[in-house]
Write a protein that holds these residues in place. Sequence first.
Motif, short mmCIF file in Angstrom:
data_model
loop_
_atom_site.label_atom_id
_atom_site.label_comp_id
_atom_site.label_asym_id
_atom_site.label_seq_id
_atom_site.Cartn_x
_atom_site.Cartn_y
_atom_site.Cartn_z
N CYS A 9 45.95 17.94 61.75
CA CYS A 9 44.58 17.53 61.45
C CYS A 9 44.06 16.65 62.57
O CYS A 9 44.71 15.67 62.96
N SER A 17 47.74 22.37 56.41
CA SER A 17 48.34 23.55 55.79
C SER A 17 47.58 24.81 56.17
O SER A 17 46.34 24.82 56.24
N THR A 20 45.10 25.85 53.28
CA THR A 20 44.02 24.98 52.82
C THR A 20 43.27 24.27 53.95
O THR A 20 42.34 23.52 53.69
N LYS A 21 43.65 24.50 55.18
CA LYS A 21 43.02 23.80 56.30
C LYS A 21 41.60 24.31 56.52
O LYS A 21 41.21 25.38 56.04
N LEU A 22 40.82 23.52 57.25
CA LEU A 22 39.47 23.91 57.65
C LEU A 22 39.45 24.08 59.16
O LEU A 22 39.82 23.16 59.90
N CYS A 30 42.78 18.85 57.69
CA CYS A 30 43.67 19.09 56.56
C CYS A 30 42.86 19.15 55.27
O CYS A 30 41.66 18.83 55.26
N SER A 31 43.50 19.55 54.19
CA SER A 31 42.80 19.72 52.92
C SER A 31 42.23 18.40 52.41
O SER A 31 41.19 18.38 51.75
N THR A 32 42.90 17.28 52.71
CA THR A 32 42.40 15.97 52.26
C THR A 32 41.16 15.57 53.03
O THR A 32 40.16 15.13 52.45
N LYS A 34 39.08 17.48 54.75
CA LYS A 34 37.93 18.37 54.60
C LYS A 34 37.13 18.04 53.34
O LYS A 34 35.93 18.34 53.26
N LYS A 35 37.78 17.41 52.35
CA LYS A 35 37.07 17.02 51.14
C LYS A 35 36.15 15.83 51.37
O LYS A 35 35.34 15.50 50.51
#
Length: 343
Positions: A9, A17, A20-22, A30-32, A34-35
Motif C-alpha cells: 500500500c 491484498s 481487495t486492493k485498489l 490496501c483494503s483499509t 481505500k475505505k
Amino acid sequence: MGFFDKKICELCGEKASMMTKLKLEDGYLCSTCKKKLSCFSEGWKRRSIEDVKQHLAQREANREKYQQFSVQQVCGPRGVLKVDRTHHWFVLARGRDWDEENPEVFDGSQLREFYIDVSFDAFSDDDDGDGIPDHLEATQRRNTSVSFQGGTMSMRSGTTAYGAVLNADTLQQFLLSTGSGKYVRMSQDRYDSEGFPKKISSMRGVIKVRHPYISKLDLGYSGNIDDPGEGEQLLSELLEVMRACEELRSGASAMGGMAPGQSFPPQTPMGSPAMVPPMTGFQDNTNMAMGHHTMVPQGYPPQQMQQPIPGGTAAAGGAGFCPSCGAQRSGGKFCASCGAQLP
C-alpha cells in the motif's frame, strides 16, 4: 515485478491484498486505506498517490464543513436528500460516507444535471395467450384513470381494461399533467411490437456534480414497481428530489453562491406551473378499437444546464487553465473545479 509479486500500500506501507486492493496509476491502496476514500469517488486507476492524499485532506476539511450543516429540508425515498437551505448545501444520506458521519457536502453551484432514469421490461408476460400483456388486463377490475392533485398520482377502482401497474402510457399522462417531463429520461423502446405500452421495471434518481473526485450520485432506490402504490410514491418522491435540486441550482446562480446567513428562495409547491413549465410536443393518438390513448412523445424539453463560466472558453486556450471548464490550474493532473483530467 511479476503479477503475483507482493503489492504494498502506497499510503500505509502494509500489504495490499490481491483480491481487495485498489489500483492506482502509480501503485496500490490496501483494503483499509481505500475505505478512507469517499464511497462516491471514482477514476482511481487514472489517479496517483498524490491525488489520494489531496482527496483525504479534502475529506478532513469536509468533516469540519459538515459540522456546520443544518438539515432544513428532507426529501426523496427514505429521506435520502438532506438540504441546508441557509448555506445552500446538500448531502446524500446513504453509503459509507453517511454511516461514518462524514457525508460529502455539495454546494448548489456544483450541480450539473439531475434526472430520473426510467427503464422498461424487455418482455411482457401474457399468460392467457390473448395477445394483451397481463399488466394491461382487467386485474381486479382496476383502471388507470389518473387524478393529479398536488403533483401526486392516484389510481381509482373502476371497470376499464387496464391494470394499475405503471407503464409507458400512465407515466406520460402523469408527466403531461404535472409538467415534469424535463426531469425524466426514458428509453425510446417504450412500446412492444404490438404497440402496447411496456411496464416500468425501475426508476432511479441520478445527480451529476462538478467535483474533483466525484461525478455522479445514484440515489440508490428503484422501488417495487409492480406494486402500484409503491411505484407512484417512488415517482413522487424522486420528483421532490429533482425540484429540490432545481431550487438549489437556480438559487446558486441567482445569488452567485450563497453565503452563510443568506436566505434561500421560497420553496415552490410540487406541480406548480411557475416551477415546471408544461410539457409540449406530445401527440395524443386514440385507438378506438382498443379503447385507450397512446401518448406518442415528440421530444422532451432539454434539461436546464449550468451556464458556462464567463471567459471559460477563451481561458481554456491558455496552458494555465482547464480546457473543460476554464478554471485556473492549481497543479496536479486533475482540475480542482470540475475533476477533468488535465493535458
